[in-house]
Design a protein around this motif. Structure first.
Motif, PDB file in Angstrom:
ATOM      1  N   ALA A 107     -25.042  26.310   1.107  1.00 28.52           N
ATOM      2  CA  ALA A 107     -26.419  26.449   1.590  1.00 28.52           C
ATOM      3  C   ALA A 107     -26.954  25.182   2.274  1.00 28.52           C
ATOM      4  N   ARG A 108     -26.093  24.218   2.566  1.00 26.28           N
ATOM      5  CA  ARG A 108     -26.548  23.060   3.340  1.00 26.28           C
ATOM      6  C   ARG A 108     -26.888  23.526   4.747  1.00 26.28           C
ATOM      7  N   PRO A 109     -28.018  23.094   5.289  1.00 26.60           N
ATOM      8  CA  PRO A 109     -28.399  23.570   6.636  1.00 26.60           C
ATOM      9  C   PRO A 109     -27.528  22.942   7.722  1.00 26.60           C
ATOM     10  N   VAL A 110     -26.511  23.668   8.167  1.00 22.44           N
ATOM     11  CA  VAL A 110     -25.542  23.124   9.121  1.00 22.44           C
ATOM     12  C   VAL A 110     -26.153  22.968  10.509  1.00 22.44           C
ATOM     13  N   ARG A 111     -26.993  23.940  10.902  1.00 20.00           N
ATOM     14  CA  ARG A 111     -27.565  23.842  12.255  1.00 20.00           C
ATOM     15  C   ARG A 111     -28.394  22.583  12.428  1.00 20.00           C
TER      16      ARG A 111
ATOM     17  N   TRP B 107     -28.049  19.851  10.677  1.00 16.57           N
ATOM     18  CA  TRP B 107     -27.102  18.717  10.653  1.00 16.57           C
ATOM     19  C   TRP B 107     -26.467  18.531  12.033  1.00 16.57           C
ATOM     20  N   ARG B 108     -26.114  19.665  12.636  1.00 15.99           N
ATOM     21  CA  ARG B 108     -25.468  19.630  13.952  1.00 15.99           C
ATOM     22  C   ARG B 108     -26.384  18.974  14.980  1.00 15.99           C
ATOM     23  N   ASP B 109     -27.664  19.336  14.930  1.00 17.40           N
ATOM     24  CA  ASP B 109     -28.624  18.740  15.864  1.00 17.40           C
ATOM     25  C   ASP B 109     -28.767  17.240  15.620  1.00 17.40           C
TER      26      ASP B 109
ATOM     27  N   MET C  12     -26.533  15.257  14.309  1.00 15.64           N
ATOM     28  CA  MET C  12     -25.302  14.593  14.736  1.00 15.64           C
ATOM     29  C   MET C  12     -25.310  14.377  16.245  1.00 15.64           C
ATOM     30  N   LEU C  13     -25.786  15.394  16.971  1.00 12.54           N
ATOM     31  CA  LEU C  13     -25.801  15.286  18.421  1.00 12.54           C
ATOM     32  C   LEU C  13     -26.769  14.177  18.866  1.00 12.54           C
ATOM     33  N   ASP C  14     -27.922  14.119  18.203  1.00 12.37           N
ATOM     34  CA  ASP C  14     -28.869  13.039  18.509  1.00 12.37           C
ATOM     35  C   ASP C  14     -28.212  11.690  18.271  1.00 12.37           C
TER      36      ASP C  14
ATOM     37  N   VAL D 196     -24.942  11.013  18.248  1.00 11.16           N
ATOM     38  CA  VAL D 196     -23.868  10.777  19.213  1.00 11.16           C
ATOM     39  C   VAL D 196     -24.440  10.379  20.580  1.00 11.16           C
ATOM     40  N   LEU D 197     -25.515  11.017  20.967  1.00  6.63           N
ATOM     41  CA  LEU D 197     -26.078  10.750  22.299  1.00  6.63           C
ATOM     42  C   LEU D 197     -27.085   9.611  22.280  1.00  6.63           C
TER      43      LEU D 197
ATOM     44  N   THR E 206     -26.895   6.618  20.400  1.00  5.32           N
ATOM     45  CA  THR E 206     -26.447   5.254  20.114  1.00  5.32           C
ATOM     46  C   THR E 206     -25.814   4.603  21.332  1.00  5.32           C
TER      47      THR E 206
ATOM     48  N   ARG F 118     -26.621  18.679  25.811  1.00  6.63           N
ATOM     49  CA  ARG F 118     -28.005  19.058  25.485  1.00  6.63           C
ATOM     50  C   ARG F 118     -28.264  20.514  25.856  1.00  6.63           C
TER      51      ARG F 118
ATOM     52  N   GLN G 140     -26.692  22.715  23.382  1.00  7.72           N
ATOM     53  CA  GLN G 140     -27.413  22.669  22.117  1.00  7.72           C
ATOM     54  C   GLN G 140     -28.684  23.512  22.168  1.00  7.72           C
TER      55      GLN G 140
ATOM     56  N   ASP H 109     -21.603  31.113   2.974  1.00  6.78           N
ATOM     57  CA  ASP H 109     -22.042  29.919   2.243  1.00  6.78           C
ATOM     58  C   ASP H 109     -22.983  29.041   3.061  1.00  6.78           C
TER      59      ASP H 109
ATOM     60  N   ASP I 106     -24.985  28.221   7.073  1.00 11.10           N
ATOM     61  CA  ASP I 106     -25.610  28.965   8.176  1.00 11.10           C
ATOM     62  C   ASP I 106     -24.925  28.776   9.524  1.00 11.10           C
ATOM     63  N   ALA I 107     -23.957  27.868   9.611  1.00  4.13           N
ATOM     64  CA  ALA I 107     -23.250  27.668  10.881  1.00  4.13           C
ATOM     65  C   ALA I 107     -21.918  27.003  10.609  1.00  4.13           C
TER      66      ALA I 107
END
Lengths: 216, 344
Positions: free
Chosen positions: A198-202, A204-206, A208-210, A212-213, A215, B151, B154, B334, B336-337
């Motif tokens: 149930a960790r919010p992956v979406r 986290w993904r956003d 991570m992208l911030d 990566v882009l 730094t 971007r 995304q 488990d 959401d992505a």
């Protein structure tokens, strides 16, 4: 009516009950998702069981001892094999006394007791004679721990069987246990990944992208 | 952490592999050349004419060790696999998700472009100052445009075809400046454009060979996690194609394969002489070159990195397996992505 419905469903293995008491998700991972089943059972399928698995009947101290006895309950939709059942003659007929072999030593949670009690419930349904108690034999302490099948344990066992039934029917793997210490001791932790549940992956993904882009 | 098991690569023609007790034994001309305990093995990859005994095939199938057969050029020929692992519920979830795969594809494409871009950024950081100005400017420009594509991927609510388009656009930018990443003075190792089946120059031959190795590992990872390697999300289903393995591979190509190819060439471990030129124009790695690449690949897989999502250290060699596992956990509901693997 229930038994008719159950007849069409796959029965729940008795061994799944102990997993379910420990963690309902662990039971689902092993019995529904079939994760790492071989390795898990290899670790678990100990020398102890190799002895019990030979089967057969012996007589000692007035009791019939039956190894690897197949058991089932139609009411609870359970099936499995008891390591050892002793039958004692009484005026009311033979009273059965299940004995389950366990690695290690007695535990704080009631998983082993529930599994044993489930065997008793099967025996009661199959023989029609009450089973008041049984025993757990622990390899590490080499002691039998007598387990009385009181109302509390019976209610817990029925509750766990019902929970497991619901999970089997839904075919959905539930959340990890809230007992963190159980996760640490669980051999399936690498496959279960309780910390990611149930960790919010979406989000986290956003992030991570911030990162990566950003730094640069 | 799960143990990183070994892959045995057999490249010597005329080798015979057999089972001896609990070991795999490789004989060449009747003499034992190698001996590996089976419990240390994840897979066996045989190149060209190699004999494999039925007893070894049986033992591998039983233990979940996969055997891949490649032709002499390193092209996949066949694979011997034990019973299908995993459960039907996961596969059903995978098939269902394949019909509604936008977000999984988004993760894969994000990971792929971010990691390609990271290869460019790393080169700029490491030796940007030594570069000729036009080259540096082109690399910087490509990195910037790739950032913009990222971007867009995304934020836009894109269809799979548009996501595929973004992936292609980024790949063109990346391979358009790939030559600037090569520091070898060898004229034969210069890059022009991507060519495959067959590769038409040395760098393409090197990349193709590394991709073959990575595909093999990704396919095994799918099988181990109980996923069907043939049903992909980014890659369309095509009979005989391991589409999901190719999907998993996308994020890993640049950091694992491309980066290794560049290191091998830039450190001059691989030179023009390590390639064979066929009459058709096809270029292949020589046997010697292949051995060098395989050794480097094995070493590369042992290198540890922090896994960005799991927040724990893992060897590169386990990353395909961890990603397959994350995908499986997403498909089972488990999370959401699908969390892509960002190379940082």
């Amino acid at each position: 009516m229930n038994s008719v419905l159950h007849a069409e469903e796959d029965p729940i293995p008795l061994s799944a009950l102990q997993h379910a008491v420990y963690c309902l998700r662990q039971a689902a991972l092993i019995h529904i998702e079939k994760l790492w089943a071989e390795n898990h059972f290899t670790a678990e399928g100990d020398v102890l069981h190799a002895v019990a698995d030979k089967g057969g009947t012996r007589k000692t101290r007035g009791a019939r001892r039956v190894l690897s006895l197949p058991l089932a309950s139609r009411r609870l939709n359970l099936t499995g094999v008891a390591d050892l059942v002793e039958f004692y003659p009484t005026p009311q007929g033979e009273v059965s006394y299940p004995v389950e072999y366990k690695r290690g030593k007695p535990k704080l949670h009631r998983a082993d007791e529930v599994q044993l009690c489930a065997q008793a419930l099967c025996l009661e349904e199959m023989t029609g004679i009450a089973v008041p108690e049984g025993a757990l034999f622990y390899a590490q302490t080499k002691r039998r721990v007598v387990v009385p099948f009181d109302d509390t344990l019976r209610a817990l066992t029925e509750h766990v069987a019902a929970e497991l039934s619901a999970v089997f029917d839904a075919r959905k793997t539930p959340a990890p246990t809230t007992h963190k210490s159980r996760c640490r001791a669980c051999s399936l932790i690498e496959l279960c990944r309780p910390e990611t549940f149930a960790r919010p992956v979406r989000k986290w993904r956003d992030r991570m992208l911030d990162l990566v882009l950003g730094t640069e | 952490m799960k143990k990183l098991l070994n892959t045995v690569y057999v490249t010597t023609e005329g080798s015979a592999l057999k089972k001896d007790g609990e070991n795999l034994v490789a004989d060449v001309d009747g003499a034992e050349r190698a001996r590996v305990p089976l419990h240390m093995l994840a897979s066996v990859v045989a190149f060209g004419p190699i004999l494999i005994s039925p007893a070894l095939i049986g033992a591998c199938a039983e233990r979940g060790i996969t055997i891949s057969l490649m032709d002499r050029a390193g092209r996949f020929q066949a694979r011997i696999e034990g019973p299908v692992t995993g459960n039907v519920l996961l596969r059903r979830a995978q098939y269902k998700a394949a019909d509604q795969a936008e977000d999984i594809v988004r993760s894969i494409v994000m990971g792929k472009i971010a990691n390609q871009r990271a290869v460019i950024r790393r080169a700029l950081r490491d030796y940007g100052t030594e570069m000729e100005v036009p080259a540096r400017t082109e690399l910087e420009h490509a990195a910037d445009r790739m950032a913009a594509i990222l971007r867009r991927v995304q934020l836009a609510d894109d269809t799979i075809d548009r996501l595929r388009g973004s992936e292609g656009e980024a790949a063109n930018l990346y391979f358009g400046v790939f030559d600037h990443l090569i520091r070898s003075p060898d004229a034969e190792l210069r890059w022009t454009c991507r060519s495959r089946r067959p590769p038409l120059d040395a760098m393409n031959a090197l990349l193709s060979f590394l991709y073959t190795l990575l595909t093999h590992d990704c396919r095994s990872a799918c099988e181990t996690a109980g996923l069907d390697p043939a049903v992909g999300f980014l890659h369309r289903d095509r009979p005989g194609r391991p589409s999901l393995a190719l999907d998993l591979m996308e994020e890993l190509r640049a950091p694992l394969a491309d980066r290794l190819a560049l290191s091998l060439v830039n450190r001059r471990q691989i030179r023009a002489g390590d390639f064979r030129h066929m009459d058709s124009g096809a270029v292949l790695l020589s046997d010697e070159g292949r051995r060098t690449v395989l050794t480097a690949w094995q070493e590369r897989k042992k290198e540890e990195r922090q896994h960005p999502f799991l927040q724990e250290k893992a060897p590169f060699g386990l990353v395909p397996w961890l990603q397959a596992q994350m995908l499986a956990r997403h498909l089972r509901g488990d999370i959401d992505a699908y969390p892509p693997w960002f190379w940082t």
